[in-house]
Design a protein around this motif. Structure first.
Motif, PDB file in Angstrom:
ATOM      1  N   GLY A  63      21.352  15.731  29.393  1.00  0.00           N
ATOM      2  CA  GLY A  63      20.382  16.753  29.024  1.00  0.00           C
ATOM      3  C   GLY A  63      19.028  16.133  28.719  1.00  0.00           C
ATOM      4  N   GLU A  64      18.056  17.003  28.413  1.00  0.00           N
ATOM      5  CA  GLU A  64      16.703  16.522  28.129  1.00  0.00           C
ATOM      6  C   GLU A  64      16.676  15.587  26.926  1.00  0.00           C
ATOM      7  OE1 GLU A  64      13.275  19.475  28.873  1.00  0.00           O
ATOM      8  OE2 GLU A  64      14.995  20.762  28.441  1.00  0.00           O
ATOM      9  N   LEU A  65      17.384  15.964  25.865  1.00  0.00           N
ATOM     10  CA  LEU A  65      17.386  15.142  24.655  1.00  0.00           C
ATOM     11  C   LEU A  65      18.012  13.776  24.917  1.00  0.00           C
ATOM     12  CD1 LEU A  65      16.846  14.820  21.633  1.00  0.00           C
ATOM     13  CD2 LEU A  65      19.077  15.878  21.188  1.00  0.00           C
ATOM     14  N   HIS A  66      19.093  13.758  25.668  1.00  0.00           N
ATOM     15  CA  HIS A  66      19.765  12.503  26.016  1.00  0.00           C
ATOM     16  C   HIS A  66      18.794  11.545  26.694  1.00  0.00           C
ATOM     17  CE1 HIS A  66      23.304  10.492  28.404  1.00  0.00           C
ATOM     18  NE2 HIS A  66      22.875   9.747  27.407  1.00  0.00           N
ATOM     19  N   LEU A  67      18.073  12.033  27.701  1.00  0.00           N
ATOM     20  CA  LEU A  67      17.141  11.182  28.431  1.00  0.00           C
ATOM     21  C   LEU A  67      15.931  10.821  27.580  1.00  0.00           C
ATOM     22  CD1 LEU A  67      17.329  12.872  31.943  1.00  0.00           C
ATOM     23  CD2 LEU A  67      18.423  10.764  31.191  1.00  0.00           C
ATOM     24  N   GLU A  68      15.510  11.722  26.716  1.00  0.00           N
ATOM     25  CA  GLU A  68      14.392  11.431  25.813  1.00  0.00           C
ATOM     26  C   GLU A  68      14.749  10.298  24.852  1.00  0.00           C
ATOM     27  OE1 GLU A  68      12.039  13.729  22.243  1.00  0.00           O
ATOM     28  OE2 GLU A  68      12.825  14.951  23.894  1.00  0.00           O
ATOM     29  N   VAL A  69      15.979  10.338  24.320  1.00  0.00           N
ATOM     30  CA  VAL A  69      16.436   9.269  23.424  1.00  0.00           C
ATOM     31  C   VAL A  69      16.470   7.932  24.160  1.00  0.00           C
ATOM     32  CG1 VAL A  69      18.477   8.397  22.199  1.00  0.00           C
ATOM     33  CG2 VAL A  69      17.711  10.747  21.838  1.00  0.00           C
ATOM     34  N   ILE A  70      16.929   7.934  25.417  1.00  0.00           N
ATOM     35  CA  ILE A  70      17.029   6.692  26.185  1.00  0.00           C
ATOM     36  C   ILE A  70      15.655   6.105  26.477  1.00  0.00           C
ATOM     37  CG2 ILE A  70      17.560   5.861  28.517  1.00  0.00           C
ATOM     38  CD1 ILE A  70      20.188   7.449  28.291  1.00  0.00           C
ATOM     39  N   THR A  71      14.698   6.943  26.884  1.00  0.00           N
ATOM     40  CA  THR A  71      13.364   6.412  27.181  1.00  0.00           C
ATOM     41  C   THR A  71      12.674   5.914  25.909  1.00  0.00           C
ATOM     42  OG1 THR A  71      12.487   8.687  27.102  1.00  0.00           O
ATOM     43  CG2 THR A  71      13.036   7.786  29.265  1.00  0.00           C
ATOM     44  N   THR A  72      12.936   6.562  24.782  1.00  0.00           N
ATOM     45  CA  THR A  72      12.385   6.074  23.511  1.00  0.00           C
ATOM     46  C   THR A  72      12.995   4.724  23.149  1.00  0.00           C
ATOM     47  OG1 THR A  72      12.094   8.347  22.737  1.00  0.00           O
ATOM     48  CG2 THR A  72      12.027   6.616  21.070  1.00  0.00           C
ATOM     49  N   ARG A  73      14.301   4.566  23.361  1.00  0.00           N
ATOM     50  CA  ARG A  73      14.964   3.294  23.078  1.00  0.00           C
ATOM     51  C   ARG A  73      14.437   2.183  23.979  1.00  0.00           C
ATOM     52  NH1 ARG A  73      21.279   3.357  22.885  1.00  0.00           N
ATOM     53  NH2 ARG A  73      20.804   1.246  22.167  1.00  0.00           N
ATOM     54  N   LEU A  74      14.112   2.517  25.230  1.00  0.00           N
ATOM     55  CA  LEU A  74      13.543   1.504  26.130  1.00  0.00           C
ATOM     56  C   LEU A  74      12.303   0.868  25.516  1.00  0.00           C
ATOM     57  CD1 LEU A  74      13.798   3.099  29.693  1.00  0.00           C
ATOM     58  CD2 LEU A  74      14.851   0.959  28.943  1.00  0.00           C
ATOM     59  N   GLY A  75      11.441   1.704  24.925  1.00  0.00           N
ATOM     60  CA  GLY A  75      10.212   1.186  24.330  1.00  0.00           C
ATOM     61  C   GLY A  75      10.451   0.449  23.029  1.00  0.00           C
ATOM     62  N   ARG A  76      11.288   1.018  22.151  1.00  0.00           N
ATOM     63  CA  ARG A  76      11.456   0.450  20.810  1.00  0.00           C
ATOM     64  C   ARG A  76      12.354  -0.778  20.783  1.00  0.00           C
ATOM     65  NH1 ARG A  76      12.167   5.563  16.671  1.00  0.00           N
ATOM     66  NH2 ARG A  76      10.180   6.584  17.104  1.00  0.00           N
ATOM     67  N   GLU A  77      13.493  -0.698  21.478  1.00  0.00           N
ATOM     68  CA  GLU A  77      14.476  -1.774  21.374  1.00  0.00           C
ATOM     69  C   GLU A  77      14.299  -2.856  22.423  1.00  0.00           C
ATOM     70  OE1 GLU A  77      18.482  -0.257  21.159  1.00  0.00           O
ATOM     71  OE2 GLU A  77      17.832   1.503  20.017  1.00  0.00           O
ATOM     72  N   PHE A  78      13.763  -2.491  23.593  1.00  0.00           N
ATOM     73  CA  PHE A  78      13.667  -3.454  24.682  1.00  0.00           C
ATOM     74  C   PHE A  78      12.222  -3.792  25.052  1.00  0.00           C
ATOM     75  CE2 PHE A  78      17.672  -1.173  25.104  1.00  0.00           C
ATOM     76  CZ  PHE A  78      18.581  -2.215  25.219  1.00  0.00           C
ATOM     77  N   GLY A  79      11.262  -3.112  24.418  1.00  0.00           N
ATOM     78  CA  GLY A  79       9.857  -3.413  24.687  1.00  0.00           C
ATOM     79  C   GLY A  79       9.422  -3.054  26.089  1.00  0.00           C
ATOM     80  N   VAL A  80      10.052  -2.039  26.696  1.00  0.00           N
ATOM     81  CA  VAL A  80       9.719  -1.624  28.062  1.00  0.00           C
ATOM     82  C   VAL A  80       8.970  -0.298  28.001  1.00  0.00           C
ATOM     83  CG1 VAL A  80      10.620  -1.056  30.344  1.00  0.00           C
ATOM     84  CG2 VAL A  80      11.787  -2.754  28.935  1.00  0.00           C
ATOM     85  N   ARG A  81       7.707  -0.303  28.418  1.00  0.00           N
ATOM     86  CA  ARG A  81       6.914   0.930  28.421  1.00  0.00           C
ATOM     87  C   ARG A  81       7.077   1.609  29.784  1.00  0.00           C
ATOM     88  NH1 ARG A  81       1.292  -1.200  27.985  1.00  0.00           N
ATOM     89  NH2 ARG A  81       2.277  -2.698  29.399  1.00  0.00           N
ATOM     90  N   VAL A  82       7.416   2.902  29.761  1.00  0.00           N
ATOM     91  CA  VAL A  82       7.626   3.618  31.020  1.00  0.00           C
ATOM     92  C   VAL A  82       6.861   4.932  31.011  1.00  0.00           C
ATOM     93  CG1 VAL A  82       9.894   2.623  31.498  1.00  0.00           C
ATOM     94  CG2 VAL A  82       9.739   4.712  30.130  1.00  0.00           C
ATOM     95  N   GLN A  83       6.560   5.394  32.215  1.00  0.00           N
ATOM     96  CA  GLN A  83       6.020   6.740  32.415  1.00  0.00           C
ATOM     97  C   GLN A  83       7.150   7.584  32.991  1.00  0.00           C
ATOM     98  OE1 GLN A  83       2.784   5.613  35.037  1.00  0.00           O
ATOM     99  NE2 GLN A  83       1.283   6.120  33.461  1.00  0.00           N
ATOM    100  N   THR A  84       7.248   8.809  32.541  1.00  0.00           N
ATOM    101  CA  THR A  84       8.356   9.662  32.983  1.00  0.00           C
ATOM    102  C   THR A  84       7.830  10.886  33.717  1.00  0.00           C
ATOM    103  OG1 THR A  84       8.376  10.877  30.882  1.00  0.00           O
ATOM    104  CG2 THR A  84       9.797   8.940  31.048  1.00  0.00           C
TER     105      THR A  84
END
Length: 689
Positions: A453-474
């Motif tokens: 769902g939207e929330l699931h993917l939102e949580v994953i993209t937020t984790r990419l930035g915070r935990e792995f230091g990967v900035r993405v555009q969605t």
């Protein structure tokens, strides 16, 4: 190392709809068992079990978290699960390894959609449950209505063990029906002190009638109680508890308790009920394990520390780049430094460290044994659903059902450094979550993330930035469709070509038959006796057809609701090869499917909208505009609960729309229901009309 008595261990989870109070109950359990000395609150972002930054910010549970505590003589391994449908895999894998569960219901909202979902999951794994009707201090609380909904909507047989003393703002305690005592919880010491007193005179008749209903339920599981009941003799609480326990372990009765976790009322009796009614690992049925090669014979494993090692990896966490694997030990013992076999993958693993988890904190262990839930580091290849066993005694346990993701999102790295880190980071997130998929779009080269769902993917993209230091555009979230066929077709495909220095040949005759909605994909090969293909080629043929169906036909979405039948697959020695057979199968299926009126199916969601009565008409109108089908309405005082099914493609951004239509007072929940025919507009967009 001193182990707790297996008879006194309770492996339990807390399950419910979002916002019913799971994490608040978990926090009180830890407080009253002495594991923590200060209660945190979900709304303050300070709850012990919600350790992730996003959980504290959003006020919801995202990942299942385990901890251990002691209550009286019991050692309780507790897992707090999420309530949001996007994180249903966390509930699924928790229930797969737990022996019992505490189901929580809101006294105001009653049985909600996600409650039904987690209840069905618990039914599938035959997990005994005790229930807590929470939030009795809230305006509109009605425990009798909740009991009726449990019977009607869940098909359950609830057995009420307590009566409330006061409701809403007047809720002050409960009357225990077995001991016939009034229990109150001291507000000056945060409910630590539970006082027992006599039942108020004015309620004696009500208590006797309610206790009689308990005796009736217990009599179904104890003939002596039935005889005493018919003769009008008194039945003591110990005998009633023993009979109720038998009914609970058989998943035919569900003891129900009352409370208000936020107001520190009703938690200690709930803990007593966990010890009294839920099973120890010794009381659960033996698990069935099979040999990894032939699958036979099935071996039944009792919970025995002296038996062969057999453990299920039910959760994998990426912890600072390293794998932390959660295990449930069903048989045998495990120690630090031990080499184990990952039976499904045929690889050897070494246990580096063992931990007992307390939310995100760790307690080092030297060893663990059957009945334990522990975390392990050092397992490099293990993923969710893998079985770890003794290399000399290979066994595989049944895995778990993984729901199909239905929403996709395109992501692009912002910079060069982000590009290099993106795929390794996504791989680590895939370790953790079987419902999260990553693929590359062949046409655009974009990285596509697919989730629940939207929330699931939102949580994953937020984790990419915070935990792995990967900035993405969605990009904008997209619906994940399915393909199917409109008519039956047969096709013979012959492949005969020289490659790799030899003739590669293969021939198949396929019949593709559309099935009714919800039947999935069925691949049928002729019986082995009448099939000339060697066993290895036969299995490779099946795998090739599965891969071809997963790749889709016209739009790139997996085929479903389809039967693929292999009518002929002749074998010619020296000509028929693995490569040739796979090429014939995949080309034959693709060409046949294109000629059989391929079409698209869209995901349809089961929706429940709760709105004030004065806004119900407006909300119903918007649902009709979204191609929604209203399936029922339920009135609760000045609130209307609307149940409907709506295509997922129409639901993006619905929360903003609903808030606008109801002046911020409407809420909704939804979960995947089924796939159904996509509209003409969608078919045209994909070139299918």
């Amino acid at each position: 190392m001193k182990y707790p008595d297996l008879q006194e261990i309770r492996n339990i989870g807390i399950i419910s709809h979002i916002d019913a109070g799971k994490t608040t109950v978990s926090e009180r359990i830890l407080f009253y068992t002495g594991e923590i000395h200060k209660m945190g609150e979900v709304h303050d972002g300070s709850a012990t079990m919600d350790w992730m930054d996003q959980e504290q910010e959003r006020g919801i549970t995202i990942t299942a978290t385990s901890t251990t505590c002691r209550w009286r003589s019991c050692t309780i391994n507790l897992i707090d699960t999420p309530g949001h449908i996007d994180f249903t895999i966390e509930v699924e894998r928790s229930l797969r390894v737990l022996d019992g569960a505490v189901a929580i219901f809101s006294a105001v909202e009653g049985v909600q959609p996600q409650t039904e979902s987690v209840w069905r999951q618990a039914d599938r794994y035959r997990v005994p449950r005790v229930c807590l009707i929470n939030k009795l201090d809230r305006v509109g609380a009605d425990c009798e209505s909740v009991l009726t909904q449990m019977a009607d909507r869940l098909g359950a047989r609830p057995v009420l063990l307590q009566l409330p003393v006061g409701l809403e703002g007047e809720f002050s305690g409960v009357i225990d029906l077995l001991s016939e005592q009034l229990l109150t919880f001291d507000e000056t010491d945060q409910g630590r002190t539970v006082s027992a007193g006599p039942v108020p005179e004015g309620r004696l008749e009500e208590v006797h009638a309610a206790r009689e209903r308990i005796v009736e339920a217990a009599a179904d599981f104890d003939d002596a109680i039935l005889a005493d009941f018919l003769d009008g003799r008194e039945v003591g609480p110990e005998r009633l508890m023993a009979a109720l326990r038998r009914g609970t372990l058989a998943c035919r009765l569900f003891p129900v308790l009352l409370g208000s976790a936020l107001r520190n009322k009703g938690i200690q009796p709930l803990l007593d009920a966990v010890g009294a009614y839920l099973p120890s690992p010794l009381e659960t049925p033996p698990v069935s394990a099979r040999h990894p090669e032939d699958g036979e014979p099935a071996e039944l494993l009792a919970c025995d520390p002296q038996g062969p090692l057999c453990a299920l990896a039910f959760k994998v966490l990426s912890d600072e780049g390293r794998k932390l694997t959660y295990l449930r030990l069903y048989s045998g013992s495990l120690r630090v430094g031990q080499e184990v076999c990952n039976a499904g993958r045929g690889s050897m693993e070494k246990v580096a460290r063992l931990f007992r988890m307390h939310a995100h904190k760790r307690e080092r262990l030297d060893s663990a044994r059957a009945g334990d839930i522990v975390a392990v580091t050092g397992l490099k290849g293990a993923l969710t659903g893998d079985t770890l066993c003794d290399p000399a005694h290979l066994l595989i346990l049944e895995g778990l059902a993984v729901p199909e993701p239905v929403v996709s999102l395109a992501v692009e790295p912002r910079g060069v450094d982000d590009r290099e880190k993106l795929l390794p980071s996504l791989e680590k997130l895939q370790w953790e979550d079987p419902t999260f998929r990553v693929r590359e779009d062949e046409d655009t080269g974009q990285t596509i993330l697919t989730g629940m769902g939207e929330l699931h993917l939102e949580v994953i993209t937020t984790r990419l930035g915070r935990e792995f230091g990967v900035r993405v555009q969605t990009g904008r979230p997209q619906v994940v469709y399915r393909e199917t066929l409109g008519r039956q077709i047969e096709r013979r495909e012959v492949f005969h070509r020289e490659a790799e220095g030899r003739i590669q040949g293969g021939e198949v005759l396929l019949r593709l038959t559309p099935l009714a909605r919800g039947k999935g994909l069925q691949i049928i090969l002729p019986e082995a006796e009448g099939f000339t293909l060697p066993a290895e080629l036969r299995e490779n043929l099946r795998r090739s057809l599965e891969q071809a169906c997963a790749a889709g036909v016209r739009a790139g979405y997996p085929l479903t609701d389809l039967q693929v039948e292999v009518l002929e697959a002749p074998f010619e020695a020296g000509i028929t090869t693995d490569l040739g057979l796979r090429a014939a199968a995949q080309r034959g299926l693709a060409m046949a499917a294109r000629e059989a009126s391929p079409t698209l199916l869209e995901p349809v969601m089961a929706l429940e909208v709760t709105v004030p009565s004065e806004h119900a008409g407006k909300v119903l109108g918007t649902l009709q505009q979204k191609r929604g089908r209203v399936e029922g309405m339920l009135s609760r005082s000045d609130i209307e609960v609307i149940r409907a099914s709506v295509p997922l493609s129409e639901m993006f951004g619905y929360m903003t729309e609903l808030r606008s239509a109801t002046r911020g007072r409407g809420t909704f929940t939804m979960e995947f229901s089924h796939f159904d025919q996509a509209p003409e507009e969608t078919l045209r967009r994909f070139g299918l009309l």
